[in-house]
Scaffold this motif. Structure first.
Motif, PDB file in Angstrom:
ATOM      1  N   SER A  76       1.582   3.388  -1.774  1.00 33.65           N
ATOM      2  CA  SER A  76       0.281   3.528  -1.118  1.00 33.65           C
ATOM      3  C   SER A  76       0.430   3.588   0.394  1.00 33.65           C
ATOM      4  CB  SER A  76      -0.639   2.375  -1.514  1.00 33.65           C
ATOM      5  OG  SER A  76      -0.774   2.299  -2.907  1.00 33.65           O
ATOM      6  N   VAL A  77       1.166   4.618   0.848  1.00 36.56           N
ATOM      7  CA  VAL A  77       1.462   4.731   2.270  1.00 36.56           C
ATOM      8  C   VAL A  77       0.181   4.767   3.094  1.00 36.56           C
ATOM      9  CG1 VAL A  77       2.511   6.218   4.001  1.00 36.56           C
ATOM     10  CG2 VAL A  77       3.662   5.857   1.828  1.00 36.56           C
ATOM     11  N   SER A  78      -0.855   5.415   2.560  1.00 34.10           N
ATOM     12  CA  SER A  78      -2.087   5.538   3.318  1.00 34.10           C
ATOM     13  C   SER A  78      -2.748   4.187   3.568  1.00 34.10           C
ATOM     14  CB  SER A  78      -3.060   6.460   2.577  1.00 34.10           C
ATOM     15  OG  SER A  78      -3.351   5.932   1.285  1.00 34.10           O
ATOM     16  N   ALA A  79      -2.436   3.180   2.712  1.00 33.79           N
ATOM     17  CA  ALA A  79      -3.052   1.868   2.862  1.00 33.79           C
ATOM     18  C   ALA A  79      -2.248   0.957   3.769  1.00 33.79           C
ATOM     19  CB  ALA A  79      -3.222   1.221   1.484  1.00 33.79           C
ATOM     20  N   LEU A  80      -1.075   1.389   4.197  1.00 34.15           N
ATOM     21  CA  LEU A  80      -0.229   0.546   5.022  1.00 34.15           C
ATOM     22  C   LEU A  80      -0.696   0.565   6.471  1.00 34.15           C
ATOM     23  CD1 LEU A  80       3.314   1.422   3.627  1.00 34.15           C
ATOM     24  CD2 LEU A  80       1.947  -0.601   3.154  1.00 34.15           C
ATOM     25  N   PRO A  81      -0.457  -0.527   7.175  1.00 36.62           N
ATOM     26  CA  PRO A  81      -0.816  -0.552   8.597  1.00 36.62           C
ATOM     27  C   PRO A  81       0.112   0.361   9.384  1.00 36.62           C
ATOM     28  CG  PRO A  81       0.442  -2.503   8.026  1.00 36.62           C
ATOM     29  CD  PRO A  81       0.169  -1.783   6.730  1.00 36.62           C
ATOM     30  N   GLY A 137      -0.237  -6.912  10.136  1.00 36.49           N
ATOM     31  CA  GLY A 137      -0.104  -5.901   9.088  1.00 36.49           C
ATOM     32  C   GLY A 137       0.755  -6.322   7.919  1.00 36.49           C
ATOM     33  N   ASP A 138       1.386  -7.499   7.993  1.00 31.78           N
ATOM     34  CA  ASP A 138       2.315  -7.910   6.940  1.00 31.78           C
ATOM     35  C   ASP A 138       1.613  -8.145   5.603  1.00 31.78           C
ATOM     36  OD1 ASP A 138       4.169  -7.740   8.915  1.00 31.78           O
ATOM     37  OD2 ASP A 138       4.556  -9.891   9.079  1.00 31.78           O
ATOM     38  N   THR A 139       0.397  -8.647   5.638  1.00 33.13           N
ATOM     39  CA  THR A 139      -0.328  -8.910   4.391  1.00 33.13           C
ATOM     40  C   THR A 139      -0.561  -7.632   3.596  1.00 33.13           C
ATOM     41  OG1 THR A 139      -1.435 -10.813   5.393  1.00 33.13           O
ATOM     42  CG2 THR A 139      -2.442  -9.886   3.418  1.00 33.13           C
ATOM     43  N   ALA A 140      -0.890  -6.562   4.294  1.00 32.43           N
ATOM     44  CA  ALA A 140      -1.115  -5.284   3.609  1.00 32.43           C
ATOM     45  C   ALA A 140       0.171  -4.757   2.987  1.00 32.43           C
ATOM     46  CB  ALA A 140      -1.686  -4.263   4.592  1.00 32.43           C
ATOM     47  N   GLN A 162       8.732  -9.157   6.749  1.00 26.17           N
ATOM     48  CA  GLN A 162       7.326  -8.777   6.640  1.00 26.17           C
ATOM     49  C   GLN A 162       6.766  -8.961   5.233  1.00 26.17           C
ATOM     50  OE1 GLN A 162       8.267  -4.779   8.713  1.00 26.17           O
ATOM     51  NE2 GLN A 162       6.191  -5.236   9.381  1.00 26.17           N
ATOM     52  N   ALA A 163       7.574  -8.716   4.218  1.00 26.18           N
ATOM     53  CA  ALA A 163       7.118  -8.846   2.834  1.00 26.18           C
ATOM     54  C   ALA A 163       8.338  -8.926   1.935  1.00 26.18           C
ATOM     55  CB  ALA A 163       6.232  -7.665   2.441  1.00 26.18           C
TER      56      ALA A 163
END
Length: 215
Positions: free
Chosen positions: A80-85, A93-96, A160-161
């Motif tokens: 879901s690249v479009s949903a990434l920060p 942005g790490d949560t996303a 980050q994740a």
């Protein structure tokens, strides 16, 4: 026997009359109109297909020295690249990114196993990238006591994740980490990807997840 000259004017008159009649007939016959050429309207260009982002499914074990492994980013894309920060969004942005990984790769390990693997994977990545804590993993880092300039600064390193999932069987697992850091040249890069692979071993009835050396 010769033709009388008196008949020549009559012959010319007859020929003249025939020609006049033929001309009148040609003028009165309707001409078939030629159909105008029709132009074919230009075809609309076919829409350009857009590539669909893929989930982190093809995972490649890193090879080479620790500095080489951490300096490069694996080819595994985030889902879901479009949903990434955007790059450089920082901690906000790490949560996303974490949610994107979890949505793309559903959990398939026991909660206790997942926690153990995540803790080990985070420590391994930090040791690999910064050089800090390599002595804890002598089987992974050859000559851990040897002074090696770290590829990334300890103070500018951030995970980050991270997720832990089975790797083909219940006794094999992979820890997939996304991280950011500043290298020795002062270049900051986020959304780096590293995978660490583990195998479950049993000793006297107790099971342990053991990290696998790079091959």
């Amino acid at each position: 026997m010769t033709t009388s000259p008196a008949r020549s004017p009559r012959l010319l008159l007859i020929i003249t009359v025939v020609l006049v009649v033929a001309g009148v007939i040609l003028l009165t016959v309707p001409q078939t109109p030629t159909a105008p050429a029709t132009s074919t309207p230009p075809r609309a260009p076919a829409p350009t297909p857009h590539p669909t982002p893929t989930a982190p499914g093809s995972r490649t074990a890193q090879t080479g020295s620790p500095a080489q492994a951490t300096a490069s980013t694996a080819s595994t894309p985030l889902a879901s690249v479009s949903a990434l920060p955007p790059h450089g969004a920082g901690v906000a942005g790490d949560t996303a990114i974490q949610k994107s990984l979890e949505d793309a790769w559903p959990a398939d390990l026991a909660v206790d196993d997942e926690h153990k693997l995540l803790a080990a994977g985070r420590v391994l990545l930090r040791a690999d990238a910064t050089g800090f804590g390599r002595t804890k993993w002598p089987a992974i880092f050859s000559n851990p006591d040897q002074a090696i300039a770290p590829a990334f600064a300890t103070t500018r390193f951030r995970i980050q994740a991270a997720i832990a999932r089975q790797d083909g069987s219940p006794d094999k697992a992979v820890v997939h980490l996304v991280w950011a850091g500043v290298d020795r040249g002062g270049t900051y890069t986020d959304r780096r990807i590293t995978d660490w692979y583990f195998a479950r071993t049993s000793t006297k009835g107790a099971s342990t997840w053991t990290p696998q050396p790079r091959t």
